[in-house]
Design an enzyme around this catalytic site. Sequence first.
Site, PDB file in Angstrom:
ATOM      1  N   LYS A 227       0.831  -1.293  -0.001  1.00 12.99           N
ATOM      2  CA  LYS A 227       0.029  -0.180   0.125  1.00 12.99           C
ATOM      3  C   LYS A 227       0.923   1.247   0.063  1.00 12.99           C
ATOM      4  O   LYS A 227       1.939   1.120   0.238  1.00 12.99           O
ATOM      5  CB  LYS A 227      -0.917  -0.025   1.098  1.00 12.99           C
ATOM      6  CG  LYS A 227      -2.203  -1.036   0.968  1.00 12.99           C
ATOM      7  CD  LYS A 227      -3.245  -0.911   2.031  1.00 12.99           C
ATOM      8  CE  LYS A 227      -4.289  -1.723   1.477  1.00 12.99           C
ATOM      9  NZ  LYS A 227      -5.279  -2.028   2.612  1.00 12.99           N
ATOM     10  N   ARG A 261      -3.097  -9.880   5.143  1.00 10.45           N
ATOM     11  CA  ARG A 261      -3.839  -9.816   3.720  1.00 10.45           C
ATOM     12  C   ARG A 261      -2.724  -9.619   2.757  1.00 10.45           C
ATOM     13  O   ARG A 261      -2.155  -8.303   2.873  1.00 10.45           O
ATOM     14  CB  ARG A 261      -5.168  -9.165   3.524  1.00 10.45           C
ATOM     15  CG  ARG A 261      -5.639  -9.033   2.238  1.00 10.45           C
ATOM     16  CD  ARG A 261      -6.749  -8.220   2.058  1.00 10.45           C
ATOM     17  NE  ARG A 261      -7.573  -8.280   0.792  1.00 10.45           N
ATOM     18  CZ  ARG A 261      -7.093  -7.457  -0.189  1.00 10.45           C
ATOM     19  NH1 ARG A 261      -6.209  -6.357  -0.066  1.00 10.45           N
ATOM     20  NH2 ARG A 261      -7.800  -7.514  -1.222  1.00 10.45           N
TER      21      ARG A 261
END
Length: 283
Positions: A227, A261
């Site tokens: 991210k 995740r």
Amino acid sequence: MMSNTTQKNLNNLSSSQLNQVQVMGILNVTPDSFSDGGQFICFNNALKQVEQMISNGVDIIDIGGESTRPGAVDVSVQDEITRVIPLLKAIKSRFDINVSMDTSKAEVMGEAITFGADIINDVRALQNKGCLEVVAQSDIAVCLMHMQGMPRSMQENPEYNDIIDDILEFFRQRIDCCEQNGINKERLVLDPGFGFGKTLEHNYEVLAKFSQFNALGLPLLAGISRKSMIGNLLNRDVKERLAGSLAAAIVAVQQGANIIRVHDVQESVDALNILKAVAQYKI
Ligand code: 9MG
């Protein structure tokens, strides 16, 4: 004073607790996902990717048919179903693996439940119309994620009084709402939603204080892989974020994350195995 659940997770996890940490591998079947956009949109490529993730030790495959990155375009119910349901069926018929469906649409949830999904992963925490009802009619597990705003505009100017208290309050409200609608607490997983309506500083504060979410007594999921909180801090392009992603995932696990995740399954499993090896020698 900290609760026992919080204390147990401060850098002192036992090896049996660590052995229960699960790796959720990301399988995006969207043309516009931020990190692997378009790569797995071909059905056969997606199945090969699943096979690879399984041989690398994945525990859960998270299929997503709608990108949630800032500015992503909306996808119709029918298009999303066409993207994800045949893949879910194919995975379930070929492999013995848990599948999570990343969706916020009640219709997609319904189809996913019918065709054997094990978890609904909803970045909108079952707030869309019909979602609570569809999930309540099944016994599927659900991940409730925190997001401030909506994907299109969530990064414009996120603000909090106290980010941890605000997320905890959101979780409490969603848990109550689920219970009132017939979804009992034992089915829920909580996720503070890294990158969803949060500045760089907010994201690192959430990571630093992740253990505080243990106070709610439910399993926690952390999704940090590749991210912008990694890229912006390190000044790294998406393809250069592996080391940062692994470090952040381990920080989350050390504070009680039960599911991570990730895009890079093999490397994440390796990193977890190092942590487990160390944990064996802790008193
Ligand atoms: C779909 N998706 C993208 N990022 C995510 C995250 O951090 N958590 C969860 N649960 N889902 C996510």
